[in-house]
Design an enzyme around this catalytic site. Structure first.
Site, mmCIF file in Angstrom:
data_model
loop_
_atom_site.group_PDB
_atom_site.id
_atom_site.type_symbol
_atom_site.label_atom_id
_atom_site.label_comp_id
_atom_site.label_asym_id
_atom_site.label_seq_id
_atom_site.Cartn_x
_atom_site.Cartn_y
_atom_site.Cartn_z
ATOM 1 N N ASP A 101 0.840 -1.204 0.000
ATOM 2 C CA ASP A 101 0.000 0.000 0.000
ATOM 3 C C ASP A 101 0.876 1.256 0.000
ATOM 4 O O ASP A 101 2.050 1.209 0.371
ATOM 5 C CB ASP A 101 -0.883 0.033 1.251
HETATM 6 N N1 URA Z 1 -1.023 -6.036 3.862
HETATM 7 C C1 URA Z 1 -1.566 -4.810 3.901
HETATM 8 O O1 URA Z 1 -2.610 -4.608 4.505
HETATM 9 N N2 URA Z 1 -0.924 -3.815 3.258
HETATM 10 C C2 URA Z 1 0.255 -3.979 2.619
HETATM 11 O O2 URA Z 1 0.800 -3.020 2.072
HETATM 12 C C3 URA Z 1 0.813 -5.275 2.592
HETATM 13 C C4 URA Z 1 0.162 -6.280 3.222
#
Ligand code: URA
Length: 230
Positions: A101
């Site tokens: 993310d």
């Molecule tokens: N899980 C998440 O919630 N976000 C990420 O960026 C990676 C794994």
């Protein structure tokens, strides 16, 4: 691979320029002119452009420390692409094996070898992804057992695969998962009544993050091979 991809991987032509060259009869495969850019060619085929032999660039395997506020995309969108300022060439040929993310930091593996990245992303290969997680509330006593048993995330039909939780402090934990559902880590903690305040990926398979934020390096041969064997 497709003929237009082969031409792009061997030259600095864009995909549309490569298609034009092929359609105008400038490209031959094993001595025959081929005008369909969708034709499949093998890396060992003899491909020429205007009579000059083409050799595709070798696959690339890159480790990067993704900074917060960047996105795992080849182009800028609401946030800048993680490739911004890296001087990595031909980024349009690359993809990310397990995206993070925008607000997540840490290890990303980047390649143009789709067979290799499949070994990392498919849950059937059980490739471990290790995250250091900051939490808004102290972790529940039964969290490790719940994660080990599998959590049914909202909107999913099957529970998560067994995950391992290591408690560093009541509000900081290390979570190891072997799959990569959308926002998986945040949704797992949300499912047990907590909230992720910081998320950082430290390891994928045997590969540890060992470069500073925003920096990158090529993987060693052993690191590349470790995923092929997985
Ligand atoms: N899980 C998440 O919630 N976000 C990420 O960026 C990676 C794994």
């Amino acid at each position: 691979m497709r003929l237009d991809k082969f031409v792009c991987k061997s030259t600095s032509l864009t995909r549309s320029d490569a298609i034009q060259c092929i359609q105008h009869g400038k490209v031959s495969v094993n001595g025959e002119t081929v005008k369909d850019e969708r034709s499949q060619v093998h890396e060992n085929n003899s491909v020429t452009l205007n009579g000059t032999a083409l050799t595709p660039r070798p696959f690339r395997y890159i480790l990067m420390h993704k900074p917060a506020g960047t996105i795992c995309s080849n182009v800028d969108e609401a946030y800048p692409s993680l490739f911004n300022g890296t001087r990595i060439e031909h980024t349009e040929e690359l993809h990310i094996a397990g995206r993070l993310d925008a607000d997540t930091t840490g290890l990303v593996l980047i390649t143009d070898d789709g067979h290799w990245s499949f070994n990392i992303t498919t849950p059937t290969k059980h490739c471990e992804k290790v995250y250091r997680v900051g939490l808004s509330r102290p972790i529940r006593d039964d969290a490790a057992a719940l994660f080990h048993a599998g959590i049914l995330l909202q909107g999913e039909s099957k529970p998560t695969l067994p995950a391992e939780l290591y408690i560093v402090t009541p509000k900081e934990v290390i979570l190891t998962i072997t799959e990569g559902k959308f926002h998986q880590v945040k949704r797992m903690f949300s499912a047990i009544g907590n909230r992720v305040t910081s998320l950082h990926r430290e390891r994928i398979g045997e590969v540890l993050l060992d470069v500073e934020e925003g920096k990158w390096r090529y993987l060693s041969e052993n690191e590349v091979a470790s995923f092929k064997a997985a």
